[in-house]
Design an enzyme around this catalytic site. Sequence first.
Site, PDB file in Angstrom:
ATOM      1  N   TYR A 137      46.712 -40.814  -3.460  1.00 49.22           N
ATOM      2  CA  TYR A 137      47.986 -40.420  -4.067  1.00 49.22           C
ATOM      3  C   TYR A 137      47.779 -39.222  -4.993  1.00 49.22           C
ATOM      4  O   TYR A 137      47.015 -39.294  -5.962  1.00 49.22           O
ATOM      5  CB  TYR A 137      48.596 -41.569  -4.860  1.00 49.22           C
ATOM      6  CG  TYR A 137      48.976 -42.794  -4.045  1.00 49.22           C
ATOM      7  CD1 TYR A 137      49.124 -42.741  -2.668  1.00 49.22           C
ATOM      8  CD2 TYR A 137      49.195 -44.020  -4.670  1.00 49.22           C
ATOM      9  CE1 TYR A 137      49.468 -43.869  -1.932  1.00 49.22           C
ATOM     10  CE2 TYR A 137      49.547 -45.146  -3.943  1.00 49.22           C
ATOM     11  CZ  TYR A 137      49.671 -45.065  -2.580  1.00 49.22           C
ATOM     12  OH  TYR A 137      50.009 -46.189  -1.853  1.00 49.22           O
ATOM     13  N   SER A 138      48.472 -38.147  -4.703  1.00 49.64           N
ATOM     14  CA  SER A 138      48.335 -36.897  -5.472  1.00 49.64           C
ATOM     15  C   SER A 138      46.878 -36.459  -5.567  1.00 49.64           C
ATOM     16  O   SER A 138      46.460 -35.861  -6.553  1.00 49.64           O
ATOM     17  CB  SER A 138      48.947 -37.024  -6.867  1.00 49.64           C
ATOM     18  OG  SER A 138      50.352 -37.123  -6.807  1.00 49.64           O
TER      19      SER A 138
END
Length: 334
Positions: A59-60
């Site tokens: 995530y990110s």
Amino acid sequence: MDYKRLGDTGLQVSELCFGCMSFGSSAWRPWVLEPADAEPFYKRALEAGINFFDTANVYSNGASEEVTGELLRKHGNRDELVIATKVHFPTGPGPNLGGLSRKHIEQACEASLRRLGVDTIDLYQIHRLDPHTPPEEMLAALDSLVQKGKVRYLGASSMYAWEFAKLLSLSERNGWARMVAMQDHYNLLAREEEREMHSLCEYEGVGVIPWSPLARGHLAGTRKAVGDESNETTRGQTDGLDAFLYTAESDAAIIDAVRAVAERHGRPMAQVALAWVSAKPVVTAPIIGVTKMPQLDDAIASLEIELTENDIAEMEAPYVPRRATELGRPSLRP
């Protein structure tokens, strides 16, 4: 906020799990909130009694873990919190920066520990299966993390029930730490896990923490048909997974049924759809993803709703079973 045991463990988790994919860097996805904008959401979740936070190294590109670790240190009590993260998807272009080899699992765990700023990850989950790594290698590597004190509990996400049963059996036969949680795709528009997975989890004492309990906003009434440029949310306009997950002809009838039940209760659709998931005995805690504060308030308020048998039957009636093959479920073997 009430708390439940995660499967047959003694671990107590809140009846909502706070999903952290929405926080990190908008350069990764346009709907992701930057750290300064994320802070009020973590504060509100903690104030409401949520102690269960789920993120992933992908995530990110790691920024979600960094934000989660920083804000939980700032506003929470680490000893009360259950921090979960995941490993599998590539975090870079190199040949060993993804998958579930012993090398990648150990390196990814060390990187997640650094980004989260913790000594131990409470729940470490395989984000998907890796068809190119023998399950014995993967499970032995995960067990070694538990034995070294780097991980407390293990979990998995999105696979066939027979695959999960094989992993549980291999762990038992070899004396390895066993997976205690299944993060699966489950909501009123996607109920295939009821076929076998949920019965397996109930029998084996595995906690169920569904992802996308609102079907990416469809069950909240915030999404239009796939490809409709009038979608109200940034994610609705840019989320390509909708084209794979929510295209059944029966979806519209289910959404209409949720709307009708919500109107009778005088509640938003999101609250009613979440209440349906939470009401399932096998479910420990649905994972809620939010980018607006009213969404978080709706999730918390959903715990107050008591659906009747008629409510549940009305929302479930239009569902048409889909093919067992679902996006993101690679087999153990290529």
